[in-house]
Design a protein around this motif. Structure first.
Motif, PDB file in Angstrom:
ATOM      1  N   GLU A 115       0.739  -1.090  -0.026  1.00 13.29           N
ATOM      2  CA  GLU A 115       0.035  -0.070  -0.056  1.00 13.29           C
ATOM      3  C   GLU A 115       0.704   1.124   0.063  1.00 13.29           C
ATOM      4  O   GLU A 115       1.924   1.266   0.266  1.00 13.29           O
ATOM      5  CB  GLU A 115      -0.981   0.162   1.190  1.00 13.29           C
ATOM      6  CG  GLU A 115      -1.978  -1.081   1.348  1.00 13.29           C
ATOM      7  CD  GLU A 115      -2.820  -1.183   2.324  1.00 13.29           C
ATOM      8  OE1 GLU A 115      -2.880   0.025   2.933  1.00 13.29           O
ATOM      9  OE2 GLU A 115      -3.285  -2.268   2.801  1.00 13.29           O
ATOM     10  N   ARG A 116       0.259   2.288  -0.394  1.00 11.52           N
ATOM     11  CA  ARG A 116       0.949   3.572  -0.508  1.00 11.52           C
ATOM     12  C   ARG A 116       1.643   3.800   0.870  1.00 11.52           C
ATOM     13  O   ARG A 116       1.403   3.787   1.765  1.00 11.52           O
ATOM     14  CB  ARG A 116      -0.222   4.779  -0.627  1.00 11.52           C
ATOM     15  CG  ARG A 116       0.472   6.270  -0.776  1.00 11.52           C
ATOM     16  CD  ARG A 116      -0.738   7.141  -0.829  1.00 11.52           C
ATOM     17  NE  ARG A 116      -0.124   8.319  -0.699  1.00 11.52           N
ATOM     18  CZ  ARG A 116      -0.954   9.415  -0.949  1.00 11.52           C
ATOM     19  NH1 ARG A 116      -2.319   9.535  -0.817  1.00 11.52           N
ATOM     20  NH2 ARG A 116      -0.389  10.799  -0.611  1.00 11.52           N
ATOM     21  N   ARG A 139       0.800  -1.498  -8.221  1.00 12.49           N
ATOM     22  CA  ARG A 139      -0.406  -2.640  -8.397  1.00 12.49           C
ATOM     23  C   ARG A 139      -1.549  -2.553  -7.254  1.00 12.49           C
ATOM     24  O   ARG A 139      -2.298  -3.278  -7.119  1.00 12.49           O
ATOM     25  CB  ARG A 139       0.121  -4.102  -8.175  1.00 12.49           C
ATOM     26  CG  ARG A 139       0.966  -4.318  -9.253  1.00 12.49           C
ATOM     27  CD  ARG A 139       0.396  -4.747 -10.725  1.00 12.49           C
ATOM     28  NE  ARG A 139       1.022  -4.839 -11.969  1.00 12.49           N
ATOM     29  CZ  ARG A 139       1.253  -6.334 -12.141  1.00 12.49           C
ATOM     30  NH1 ARG A 139       0.749  -7.225 -11.409  1.00 12.49           N
ATOM     31  NH2 ARG A 139       2.201  -6.583 -13.116  1.00 12.49           N
ATOM     32  N   HIS A 140      -1.358  -1.499  -6.227  1.00 10.79           N
ATOM     33  CA  HIS A 140      -2.340  -1.379  -5.247  1.00 10.79           C
ATOM     34  C   HIS A 140      -3.197  -0.007  -5.617  1.00 10.79           C
ATOM     35  O   HIS A 140      -2.419   1.116  -5.618  1.00 10.79           O
ATOM     36  CB  HIS A 140      -1.915  -1.322  -3.701  1.00 10.79           C
ATOM     37  CG  HIS A 140      -2.881  -1.467  -2.795  1.00 10.79           C
ATOM     38  ND1 HIS A 140      -3.483  -0.270  -2.426  1.00 10.79           N
ATOM     39  CD2 HIS A 140      -3.101  -2.551  -2.063  1.00 10.79           C
ATOM     40  CE1 HIS A 140      -4.398  -0.896  -1.418  1.00 10.79           C
ATOM     41  NE2 HIS A 140      -4.144  -1.873  -1.202  1.00 10.79           N
ATOM     42  N   ASP A 141      -4.418   0.275  -5.604  1.00  8.51           N
ATOM     43  CA  ASP A 141      -5.204   1.250  -5.803  1.00  8.51           C
ATOM     44  C   ASP A 141      -4.703   2.510  -4.887  1.00  8.51           C
ATOM     45  O   ASP A 141      -5.106   3.607  -5.314  1.00  8.51           O
ATOM     46  CB  ASP A 141      -6.519   0.971  -5.510  1.00  8.51           C
ATOM     47  CG  ASP A 141      -7.207  -0.095  -6.449  1.00  8.51           C
ATOM     48  OD1 ASP A 141      -6.418  -0.117  -7.639  1.00  8.51           O
ATOM     49  OD2 ASP A 141      -8.322  -0.388  -6.429  1.00  8.51           O
ATOM     50  N   SER A 142      -4.274   2.306  -3.703  1.00 13.10           N
ATOM     51  CA  SER A 142      -3.790   3.522  -2.877  1.00 13.10           C
ATOM     52  C   SER A 142      -2.854   4.306  -3.362  1.00 13.10           C
ATOM     53  O   SER A 142      -2.752   5.317  -2.850  1.00 13.10           O
ATOM     54  CB  SER A 142      -3.596   2.916  -1.530  1.00 13.10           C
ATOM     55  OG  SER A 142      -2.424   2.144  -1.602  1.00 13.10           O
ATOM     56  N   ASP A 144      -2.947   5.437  -6.369  1.00  6.58           N
ATOM     57  CA  ASP A 144      -3.565   6.401  -7.244  1.00  6.58           C
ATOM     58  C   ASP A 144      -4.088   7.707  -6.663  1.00  6.58           C
ATOM     59  O   ASP A 144      -5.058   7.921  -6.095  1.00  6.58           O
ATOM     60  CB  ASP A 144      -4.780   5.791  -7.961  1.00  6.58           C
ATOM     61  CG  ASP A 144      -5.471   6.724  -9.041  1.00  6.58           C
ATOM     62  OD1 ASP A 144      -5.086   7.761  -9.191  1.00  6.58           O
ATOM     63  OD2 ASP A 144      -6.552   6.351  -9.530  1.00  6.58           O
ATOM     64  N   HIS A 145      -3.010   8.738  -6.371  1.00  7.93           N
ATOM     65  CA  HIS A 145      -3.294   9.942  -5.711  1.00  7.93           C
ATOM     66  C   HIS A 145      -2.667  10.886  -6.402  1.00  7.93           C
ATOM     67  O   HIS A 145      -1.215  10.896  -6.674  1.00  7.93           O
ATOM     68  CB  HIS A 145      -2.797   9.790  -4.188  1.00  7.93           C
ATOM     69  CG  HIS A 145      -3.452  10.784  -3.593  1.00  7.93           C
ATOM     70  ND1 HIS A 145      -2.782  11.997  -3.414  1.00  7.93           N
ATOM     71  CD2 HIS A 145      -4.557  11.039  -2.808  1.00  7.93           C
ATOM     72  CE1 HIS A 145      -3.319  12.995  -2.296  1.00  7.93           C
ATOM     73  NE2 HIS A 145      -4.427  12.125  -1.938  1.00  7.93           N
ATOM     74  N   ASN A 166      -8.023  -6.226 -14.236  1.00  8.60           N
ATOM     75  CA  ASN A 166      -7.979  -5.686 -13.024  1.00  8.60           C
ATOM     76  C   ASN A 166      -6.974  -4.811 -12.664  1.00  8.60           C
ATOM     77  O   ASN A 166      -6.579  -4.368 -11.391  1.00  8.60           O
ATOM     78  CB  ASN A 166      -8.222  -7.017 -11.981  1.00  8.60           C
ATOM     79  CG  ASN A 166      -9.063  -7.912 -12.092  1.00  8.60           C
ATOM     80  OD1 ASN A 166     -10.280  -7.234 -12.318  1.00  8.60           O
ATOM     81  ND2 ASN A 166      -8.747  -9.184 -12.246  1.00  8.60           N
ATOM     82  N   PRO A 168      -5.579  -0.869 -13.081  1.00 13.67           N
ATOM     83  CA  PRO A 168      -6.077   0.435 -13.768  1.00 13.67           C
ATOM     84  C   PRO A 168      -5.252   1.040 -14.848  1.00 13.67           C
ATOM     85  O   PRO A 168      -4.228   1.028 -14.892  1.00 13.67           O
ATOM     86  CB  PRO A 168      -5.727   1.313 -12.485  1.00 13.67           C
ATOM     87  CG  PRO A 168      -4.717   0.809 -11.648  1.00 13.67           C
ATOM     88  CD  PRO A 168      -5.085  -0.548 -12.092  1.00 13.67           C
TER      89      PRO A 168
END
Length: 243
Positions: A115-116, A139-142, A144-145, A166, A168
């Motif tokens: 994670e981020r 590879r983890h959505d967190s 994306d910021h 799966n 983004p």
């Protein structure tokens, strides 16, 4: 400078009769590959980092104008998760010197469960000299910021643009170069399927835009099954007029 289209890896037995003639020894595959493509992404380095002498050998064996991107070792990205990178940085820098004018981009692929962590990423990127081009595949959505994109921009590192199940597909250019990994069009399985001509026309349009803005573009197909990566890379090169 310019557009570089290739595949993730080059030594696959199932590419016989697709890229390689029947019976071609594995030792001859790289020379055969370089006669057709102007770049490659080395993936074997993720599992076992090559010796310094291997990088020096590639510098001699690869033709003029060829660019090799290299995937960072999993001990650094998945084992230590970028923590305390100094030993690995020293080794990578040494090998990057050996690769010389054939070096392209260092690919840093983070694991899905990582994670981020802004501070850790910042420290990691700060540990490398500015002359090494780095792209980071999150590879983890967190991750994306906006703050992460700004952090990458400060270091001149590229956000790795991805296409795959799966994952983004975020079209962000955070560096003087753009790095794209095409893991296949299958919506359920990574590395599966073959991109349609319409898909590849869409990517060709995006690449033209980045190239037109003065950015180098590196795009690698990772859907190697059945030789799909070879065929897709050939089609994209043809659409873009890349020799």
């Amino acid at each position: 400078m310019g557009i570089h289209i290739g595949t993730s890896g080059w030594s696959y037995d199932h590419w016989e009769n697709v890229l390689y003639p029947p019976g071609l020894p594995a030792s001859k595959r790289l020379a055969h590959y370089t006669a057709r493509f102007n770049t490659v992404e080395l993936n074997a380095s993720f599992y076992r980092w090559p010796r310094d002498t291997s990088f020096a050998s590639w510098r001699v064996r690869l033709p003029a104008g060829f660019a090799m991107s290299v995937k960072a070792p999993r001990g650094l990205t998945h084992g230590k998760k970028l923590y305390g990178p100094e030993v690995w940085v020293e080794r990578i820098v040494r090998c990057w010197h050996e690769l010389g004018d054939k070096r392209a981009v260092l690919l840093v692929q983070l694991p899905p469960g990582f994670e981020r962590d802004d501070a850790r990423l910042d420290y990691f990127l700060s540990a490398f000299p500015e002359w090494i081009r780095i792209t980071v595949e999150f590879r983890h959505d967190s991750w994306d910021h906006p703050d992460i994109y700004a952090l990458l921009e400060r270091h001149g590192a590229a956000y790795c643009i991805m296409s795959g199940a799966n994952l983004p597909c975020i079209l962000r250019a955070t560096a003087p170069f753009v790095y794209i990994r095409l893991h296949g069009p299958d919506h359920e399985h990574l590395y599966g399927g073959s991109y349609s001509d319409d898909d590849l026309r869409w990517w060709a349009d995006r690449i033209r835009q980045w190239d037109g803005s003065g950015k180098d573009v590196y795009a690698y197909f990772n859907n190697d099954g059945g030789g799909n990566a070879v065929r897709n890379a050939d089609t994209l090169r043809w659409l873009l007029g890349v020799s």
